[in-house]
Design a protein around this motif. Structure first.
Motif, PDB file in Angstrom:
ATOM      1  N   ASP A   6      21.669   2.285 -12.811  1.00 19.42           N
ATOM      2  CA  ASP A   6      22.007   2.505 -11.414  1.00 19.42           C
ATOM      3  C   ASP A   6      23.411   3.050 -11.260  1.00 19.42           C
ATOM      4  O   ASP A   6      23.853   3.347 -10.166  1.00 19.42           O
ATOM      5  CB  ASP A   6      21.901   1.185 -10.641  1.00 19.42           C
ATOM      6  CG  ASP A   6      20.484   0.968 -10.144  1.00 19.42           C
ATOM      7  OD1 ASP A   6      19.708   1.935 -10.168  1.00 19.42           O
ATOM      8  OD2 ASP A   6      20.177  -0.169  -9.749  1.00 19.42           O
ATOM      9  N   SER A   7      24.106   3.155 -12.388  1.00 18.99           N
ATOM     10  CA  SER A   7      25.471   3.648 -12.310  1.00 18.99           C
ATOM     11  C   SER A   7      25.481   5.163 -12.279  1.00 18.99           C
ATOM     12  O   SER A   7      24.709   5.813 -12.980  1.00 18.99           O
ATOM     13  CB  SER A   7      26.261   3.185 -13.530  1.00 18.99           C
ATOM     14  OG  SER A   7      26.220   1.783 -13.629  1.00 18.99           O
ATOM     15  N   ALA A   8      26.375   5.739 -11.476  1.00 18.61           N
ATOM     16  CA  ALA A   8      26.577   7.187 -11.512  1.00 18.61           C
ATOM     17  C   ALA A   8      27.354   7.536 -12.767  1.00 18.61           C
ATOM     18  O   ALA A   8      27.091   8.527 -13.430  1.00 18.61           O
ATOM     19  CB  ALA A   8      27.339   7.637 -10.270  1.00 18.61           C
ATOM     20  N   ILE A   9      28.304   6.667 -13.088  1.00 11.74           N
ATOM     21  CA  ILE A   9      29.137   6.868 -14.267  1.00 11.74           C
ATOM     22  C   ILE A   9      29.160   5.561 -15.043  1.00 11.74           C
ATOM     23  O   ILE A   9      29.423   4.505 -14.470  1.00 11.74           O
ATOM     24  CB  ILE A   9      30.581   7.260 -13.859  1.00 11.74           C
ATOM     25  CG1 ILE A   9      30.567   8.558 -13.043  1.00 11.74           C
ATOM     26  CG2 ILE A   9      31.486   7.381 -15.078  1.00 11.74           C
ATOM     27  CD1 ILE A   9      31.899   8.911 -12.409  1.00 11.74           C
ATOM     28  N   LEU A  32      30.351   2.600 -12.673  1.00 10.18           N
ATOM     29  CA  LEU A  32      30.642   2.990 -11.291  1.00 10.18           C
ATOM     30  C   LEU A  32      29.336   3.203 -10.543  1.00 10.18           C
ATOM     31  O   LEU A  32      28.571   4.115 -10.860  1.00 10.18           O
ATOM     32  CB  LEU A  32      31.502   4.262 -11.255  1.00 10.18           C
ATOM     33  CG  LEU A  32      32.859   4.123 -11.952  1.00 10.18           C
ATOM     34  CD1 LEU A  32      33.668   5.407 -11.790  1.00 10.18           C
ATOM     35  CD2 LEU A  32      33.659   2.958 -11.386  1.00 10.18           C
ATOM     36  N   PRO A  33      29.054   2.330  -9.571  1.00 10.56           N
ATOM     37  CA  PRO A  33      27.761   2.386  -8.895  1.00 10.56           C
ATOM     38  C   PRO A  33      27.575   3.644  -8.054  1.00 10.56           C
ATOM     39  O   PRO A  33      28.534   4.172  -7.487  1.00 10.56           O
ATOM     40  CB  PRO A  33      27.773   1.135  -8.012  1.00 10.56           C
ATOM     41  CG  PRO A  33      29.189   0.744  -7.869  1.00 10.56           C
ATOM     42  CD  PRO A  33      29.916   1.265  -9.068  1.00 10.56           C
ATOM     43  N   ARG A  34      26.345   4.107  -8.016  1.00 11.88           N
ATOM     44  CA  ARG A  34      25.994   5.261  -7.183  1.00 11.88           C
ATOM     45  C   ARG A  34      26.205   4.951  -5.717  1.00 11.88           C
ATOM     46  O   ARG A  34      25.959   3.828  -5.279  1.00 11.88           O
ATOM     47  CB  ARG A  34      24.511   5.585  -7.341  1.00 11.88           C
ATOM     48  CG  ARG A  34      24.176   6.346  -8.576  1.00 11.88           C
ATOM     49  CD  ARG A  34      22.670   6.555  -8.637  1.00 11.88           C
ATOM     50  NE  ARG A  34      22.266   6.720 -10.013  1.00 11.88           N
ATOM     51  CZ  ARG A  34      21.838   7.878 -10.525  1.00 11.88           C
ATOM     52  NH1 ARG A  34      21.734   8.932  -9.764  1.00 11.88           N
ATOM     53  NH2 ARG A  34      21.500   7.959 -11.795  1.00 11.88           N
ATOM     54  N   GLY A  35      26.628   5.958  -4.985  1.00 17.04           N
ATOM     55  CA  GLY A  35      26.676   5.833  -3.532  1.00 17.04           C
ATOM     56  C   GLY A  35      27.844   5.028  -3.000  1.00 17.04           C
ATOM     57  O   GLY A  35      27.880   4.719  -1.811  1.00 17.04           O
ATOM     58  N   LYS A  36      28.788   4.684  -3.875  1.00  9.88           N
ATOM     59  CA  LYS A  36      29.929   3.866  -3.437  1.00  9.88           C
ATOM     60  C   LYS A  36      31.243   4.606  -3.657  1.00  9.88           C
ATOM     61  O   LYS A  36      31.311   5.543  -4.450  1.00  9.88           O
ATOM     62  CB  LYS A  36      29.972   2.558  -4.233  1.00  9.88           C
ATOM     63  CG  LYS A  36      28.725   1.715  -4.121  1.00  9.88           C
ATOM     64  CD  LYS A  36      28.599   1.071  -2.757  1.00  9.88           C
ATOM     65  CE  LYS A  36      27.362   0.178  -2.699  1.00  9.88           C
ATOM     66  NZ  LYS A  36      27.030  -0.186  -1.321  1.00  9.88           N
TER      67      LYS A  36
END
Ligand SMILES: Nc1ncnc2c1ncn2[C@@H]1O[C@H](COP(=O)(O)OP(=O)(O)OP(=O)(O)O)[C@@H](O)[C@H]1O
Ligand SMILES: [Mg+2]
Length: 266
Positions: A6-9, A32-36
């Motif tokens: 679920d992490s973007a990075i 680093l979570p997506r969408g945050k």
């Protein structure tokens, strides 16, 4: 290798040494979570810029892994990295616009490079939409950077960063050196841009702790090439870690000075 996350990075046990002796990244792990909106903070020299360069694929890790949107970037070749970089929008401290191009042409530039299938009319249409989104008044679209204020230039820089519809927005010291009014404008712009683009992941490197707390969903503090604390702004206010406490009190004190001219505490 694709990793479901679920992490973007996603960064795992990142180590980096330039000279074979000193580790500038020292086993850093960070999701680093997506969408945050995540704000990276830390004292000077703790590795914020080096970390950013790894995320952008500009530096290769000595060891450890980096996944961007589920893709392992550590052994990508130059062509794959160039393609991946199109999923990033970047806004730097100095907007770094082309001085001899109008606002509109500055935003068209990345489209010409990477969206060759678009007609000229489509490029103009897209660039105008991005400038509008960044809040630049239409009457400035044909002005050159030298004819614009600092705030307008920041808006053009943001519009250019948004040109390719990036999934991840990266801001490196976007407000360093700006006056308080402009700082607030840029901070608000980061938040409004983030909120207007569903699912966008925003990463901001900032010295400005007060702003960090105002705009961040999560804050990650770096120290000696590792993550000292990763949590919500409230986690930082509640932390018992000495370095975090010192950093937080420094930021809060600075803010008091700006508003009340309170004498510096000893
Ligand atoms: N290309 C390089 N070669 C050798 N050492 C480097 C290189 N780039 C960075 N470093 C070292 O890595 C460490 C972390 O630097 P970095 O620029 O990431 O700090 P920073 O947290 O961004 O600091 P600042 O807040 O001042 O921008 C520093 O000790 C720096 O000297
Ligand atoms: Mg730096």
């Amino acid at each position: 290798m694709e990793v479901k996350t679920d992490s973007a990075i996603s960064i795992r046990d990142l180590k980096k040494t330039f000279d074979g002796r000193e580790f500038v990244m020292n086993g850093l792990s960070l999701e680093l979570p997506r969408g945050k909106i995540t704000v990276l903070i830390g004292y000077s020299g703790t590795g914020k810029s080096v970390l950013l360069k790894h995320i952008l694929g500009l530096l290769k890790p000595t060891s450890g892994s980096i996944h961007i949107l589920g893709q392992d970037i550590t052994d990508m070749n130059t062509r794959e990295l160039t393609k991946l970089r199109n999923s990033f929008g970047m806004l730097f401290q100095y907007a770094a616009l082309f001085d001899d191009m109008s606002a509109l042409e500055n935003v068209i530039f990345p489209l010409k490079e990477h969206r060759r299938e678009l007609s000229r009319a489509q490029m103009i249409e897209t660039a105008r939409a991005r400038l509008k989104e960044s809040g630049l008044d239409e009457k400035h679209y044909n002005k050159q950077p030298s004819e614009m204020s600092g705030g307008m230039r920041k808006r053009v820089g943001l519009a250019r960063a948004l040109a390719l519809d990036p999934a991840i927005l990266i801001y490196d010291e976007p407000t360093t050196g700006l006056d308080p009014v402009l700082t607030e404008m840029v901070d608000n712009l980061i938040v409004s841009t983030h909120n207007a683009r569903k699912g966008t992941t925003s990463v901001v490197v900032s010295h400005d702790l007060y702003a960090a707390f105002r705009i961040a969903d999560y804050v990650a503090m770096l120290d000696s090439g590792r993550v000292l604390l990763h949590g919500t702004p409230q986690d930082f206010l509640d932390s018992d870690i000495d370095l975090v406490k010192r950093f937080v009190s420094k930021g809060v004190r600075k803010e008091l000075q700006v508003h009340t001219d309170a004498p510096e505490e000893k």
